[in-house]
Design a protein around this motif. Structure first.
Motif, PDB file in Angstrom:
ATOM      1  N   LEU A  79      10.713  10.655   4.651  1.00 53.73           N
ATOM      2  CA  LEU A  79      10.984   9.262   5.017  1.00 53.73           C
ATOM      3  C   LEU A  79       9.707   8.425   5.022  1.00 53.73           C
ATOM      4  O   LEU A  79       9.730   7.241   4.668  1.00 53.73           O
ATOM      5  CB  LEU A  79      11.657   9.200   6.390  1.00 53.73           C
ATOM      6  N   ARG A  80       8.612   9.036   5.430  1.00 53.48           N
ATOM      7  CA  ARG A  80       7.355   8.290   5.531  1.00 53.48           C
ATOM      8  C   ARG A  80       6.568   8.247   4.227  1.00 53.48           C
ATOM      9  O   ARG A  80       5.656   7.423   4.085  1.00 53.48           O
ATOM     10  CB  ARG A  80       6.479   8.914   6.625  1.00 53.48           C
ATOM     11  N   THR A  81       6.893   9.110   3.276  1.00 52.95           N
ATOM     12  CA  THR A  81       6.116   9.205   2.043  1.00 52.95           C
ATOM     13  C   THR A  81       6.025   7.896   1.269  1.00 52.95           C
ATOM     14  O   THR A  81       4.940   7.546   0.768  1.00 52.95           O
ATOM     15  CB  THR A  81       6.672  10.318   1.145  1.00 52.95           C
ATOM     16  N   PRO A  82       7.119   7.115   1.099  1.00 52.19           N
ATOM     17  CA  PRO A  82       6.983   5.879   0.316  1.00 52.19           C
ATOM     18  C   PRO A  82       5.891   4.948   0.800  1.00 52.19           C
ATOM     19  O   PRO A  82       5.209   4.305  -0.004  1.00 52.19           O
ATOM     20  CB  PRO A  82       8.376   5.233   0.465  1.00 52.19           C
ATOM     21  N   LEU A  83       5.689   4.864   2.120  1.00 50.00           N
ATOM     22  CA  LEU A  83       4.636   3.995   2.647  1.00 50.00           C
ATOM     23  C   LEU A  83       3.315   4.735   2.848  1.00 50.00           C
ATOM     24  O   LEU A  83       2.258   4.097   2.866  1.00 50.00           O
ATOM     25  CB  LEU A  83       5.083   3.373   3.973  1.00 50.00           C
ATOM     26  N   SER A  84       3.372   6.063   2.987  1.00 53.40           N
ATOM     27  CA  SER A  84       2.132   6.811   3.228  1.00 53.40           C
ATOM     28  C   SER A  84       1.153   6.664   2.072  1.00 53.40           C
ATOM     29  O   SER A  84      -0.065   6.725   2.268  1.00 53.40           O
ATOM     30  CB  SER A  84       2.447   8.297   3.452  1.00 53.40           C
ATOM     31  N   LEU A  85       1.679   6.449   0.884  1.00 56.02           N
ATOM     32  CA  LEU A  85       0.821   6.293  -0.278  1.00 56.02           C
ATOM     33  C   LEU A  85      -0.097   5.081  -0.151  1.00 56.02           C
ATOM     34  O   LEU A  85      -1.184   5.043  -0.728  1.00 56.02           O
ATOM     35  CB  LEU A  85       1.708   6.166  -1.520  1.00 56.02           C
ATOM     36  N   PHE A  86       0.339   4.085   0.625  1.00 59.82           N
ATOM     37  CA  PHE A  86      -0.419   2.839   0.746  1.00 59.82           C
ATOM     38  C   PHE A  86      -1.141   2.711   2.096  1.00 59.82           C
ATOM     39  O   PHE A  86      -1.699   1.656   2.395  1.00 59.82           O
ATOM     40  CB  PHE A  86       0.516   1.651   0.547  1.00 59.82           C
TER      41      PHE A  86
END
Length: 239
Positions: A79-86
């Motif tokens: 769930l957190r991966t899409p934003l963790s990249l940024f």
């Protein structure tokens, strides 16, 4: 002898980097910053996260939205991966993350399109996140294992996506020597500094190389023309 060396290097450079260079140059000359809208958005988002996470009120919300640790449940990491990249890593200078996103995401967006850039970037990032859990299960005594202390390492930032995208674009444009040197550098990173980030970079490379193999076998015939702008995109200049 000097003229021969210059000529030989020139032929090599045209073969290795020519199509990639002209694709990026022509897009920037024609469209300027409009050529990389997704990349500009990613740079702005990374900047906002950096500013917010360094405030007294913003650190915890950013962690809740984009912080990934191997100790977390895997569903939460997904769930957190899409934003963790940024979300820039706390122990590294933010300008490094911004430069990586602007350069590599920008080149990728021009060459393979924004949605392929995101897909490959997330595949590489998820490969690193998945490896962290496998490495911990293997334990520190295994060559591919990780120490227990890595369970709580804050695993954010664009580096795995950047490495994966760089390898894919090199393969896509047949810049094989450049791609091979990049892989060797990442291996050297692990040999010199055997940490979670370095091993995650290798996992990202492995995942992207699988994608390359799948596309080579079952995908359309590969060329050196850009994928990002549709059929009206002009071809790259001749070698």
């Amino acid at each position: 002898m000097t003229a021969w060396n210059t000529s030989a290097f020139g032929r090599f450079a045209r073969r290795e980097w020519g199509p990639l260079f002209w694709t990026v140059r022509d897009a920037l000359v024609r469209d300027r910053w409009r050529a990389i809208p997704m990349t500009i958005g990613a740079v702005c988002l990374t900047s906002v996260f950096q500013i917010v996470q360094n405030t007294s009120w913003g650190f915890q919300p950013v962690q809740n939205l984009g912080s990934v640790k191997a100790v977390d449940p895997f569903w939460l990491a997904l769930l957190r991966t899409p934003l963790s990249l940024f979300v820039p890593a706390l122990d590294l200078p933010v300008w490094g993350a911004l430069a990586q996103v602007l350069l590599v995401f920008g080149i990728s967006e021009i060459c393979i399109g924004w949605w392929r850039t995101l897909v490959i970037g997330y595949v590489a990032t998820l490969a690193g996140t998945t490896y962290a859990r496998i490495g911990l299960a293997l334990g520190p005594d295994h060559p591919l294992g990780l120490p227990v202390s890595d369970r709580i390492v804050n695993d954010t930032g664009p580096s795995a996506a950047v490495v994966g995208l760089a390898v894919y674009v090199c393969w896509r444009y047949r810049a094989y020597l450049t791609g091979a040197l990049l892989v060797l550098v990442m291996i050297g990173e692990v040999l010199v500094k055997n940490n979670l980030a370095g091993k995650e970079h290798l996992a990202a490379i492995a995942a992207v190389m699988v994608l390359c193999a799948v596309r080579a076998k079952w995908g359309p015939e590969r060329s050196r023309t850009p994928l990002g702008k549709g059929p009206s995109q002009p071809d790259t200049r001749p070698e």
